[in-house]
Design a protein around this motif. Structure first.
Motif: not given
Length: 325
Positions: A148-149, A180-181, A186-190
């Motif tokens: 996410m950006l 969010i980061a 915990a779920y592979g989301i950056q």
């Protein structure tokens, strides 16, 4: 480094009918991503709507052999945000990348800003980041991968006269992305924030009225623009944006600046400061005044990644200054 590819990845780019968003969408598609090109089709002031802007970009992508669909739902409502993400899921069954780019300007002096100049700006920047970001996050969490950006601005981080509404909305991206980061780790989301600098149609919404502020006028008139020629197009921002949403990038919980071909991390940090004497008696206002130079001195600093990290930084400072063992 070899070329970074996005084969098999699905991306949503909001505000992708013109300027920065268009460049992001075109280059993602060129590198193999399937792209939802979202754009309400309004003006630089957020007025009007049309599907033509998104459709033109999609046609350009398809003419170059890429895959894309157009979407003209508004980012500024929960229903619109859900529909944008659902378009990706209905078409390709997943969503890997969100670039939250949609936005517009309505400039005025701080004291003169009306609700019509404040509310739509907050809606299209801050609320839209929730409205599109939440369903996107859910899809990414289910898949165990996501990038996410969020689009920030130097107007928020450093300041720009006559843009209090816009700066407030853009500054909020920092807090949102940081959380969010943390949760996404915990779920592979950056998640990251990027501050682009580009000549775009939004310039048409700016007037020179802000030059009435002497400090701001001095900053503008003394600025060194020597490296900007030919380097202010949206395309100079695109490489950083795409790297940050790539599988190769491990960056998260960060803010990054793109300015005239200079790419840099922007940091929020806390100075060592001054530690009050040991015990449970708070210092006086005079104590603060007496030590304000020390409080204000950047000197040694730390970069807390959570609010709790600052407690550790405070304890370290207290030990260093001999207040606590």
């Amino acid at each position: 480094m070899t070329d970074i590819r996005f084969d098999g990845r699905v991306a949503v780019v909001t505000g992708a009918g013109n300027g920065l968003g268009r460049s992001y969408a075109l280059e993602l598609a060129k590198a193999g991503a399937k792209v939802v090109v979202n754009d309400l089709g309004g003006s630089g002031a957020g007025v009007g709507a049309s599907t033509s802007a998104a459709e033109r970009v999609v046609q350009e992508i398809r003419d170059n052999g890429g895959e894309a669909i157009a979407n003209a739902d508004t980012v500024a409502t929960r229903a619109g945000g859900a529909a944008i993400v659902q378009a990706a899921l209905d078409t390709w069954g997943k969503l890997d990348i969100l670039i939250s780019n949609a936005g517009f300007l309505r400039n005025n002096r701080f004291e003169d800003l009306t609700d019509e100049q404040i509310d739509p700006i907050i809606d299209v920047h801050l609320k839209a980041a929730f409205y599109v970001g939440q369903p996107a996050y859910r899809a990414m969490r289910a898949a165990g991968y996501g990038r996410m950006l969020f689009t920030g601005s130097a107007s928020a981080m450093f300041g720009h006269a006559w843009q209090a509404n816009y700066a407030a909305g853009k500054a909020a991206m920092l807090g949102l992305s940081n959380v969010i980061a943390l949760e996404g780790s915990a779920y592979g989301i950056q998640s990251n924030v990027m501050m682009p600098t580009a000549s775009s149609r939004l310039e048409g919404e700016m007037t020179s009225g802000y030059m009435e502020i002497p400090q701001f006028a001095k900053s503008f008139e003394s600025a060194d623009f020597s490296i900007t020629e030919g380097r202010m197009g949206p395309e100079f921002n695109t490489p950083l944006a795409l790297y940050l949403v790539s599988e190769e990038s491990t960056a998260t919980h960060g803010v990054y600046s793109s300015n005239s071909g200079r790419y840099a991390r922007v940091r929020i940090c806390v100075a060592e400061g001054w530690v009050a004497p040991k015990g449970n008696v708070p210092p006086s206002i005079g104590d603060i005044g007496a030590h304000f130079d020390k409080i204000s001195e950047l000197g040694n600093y730390s970069e807390p990644m959570t609010g709790y990290d600052e407690f550790t930084a405070s304890a370290n400072a207290a030990r260093k200054q001999g207040v606590y063992p």
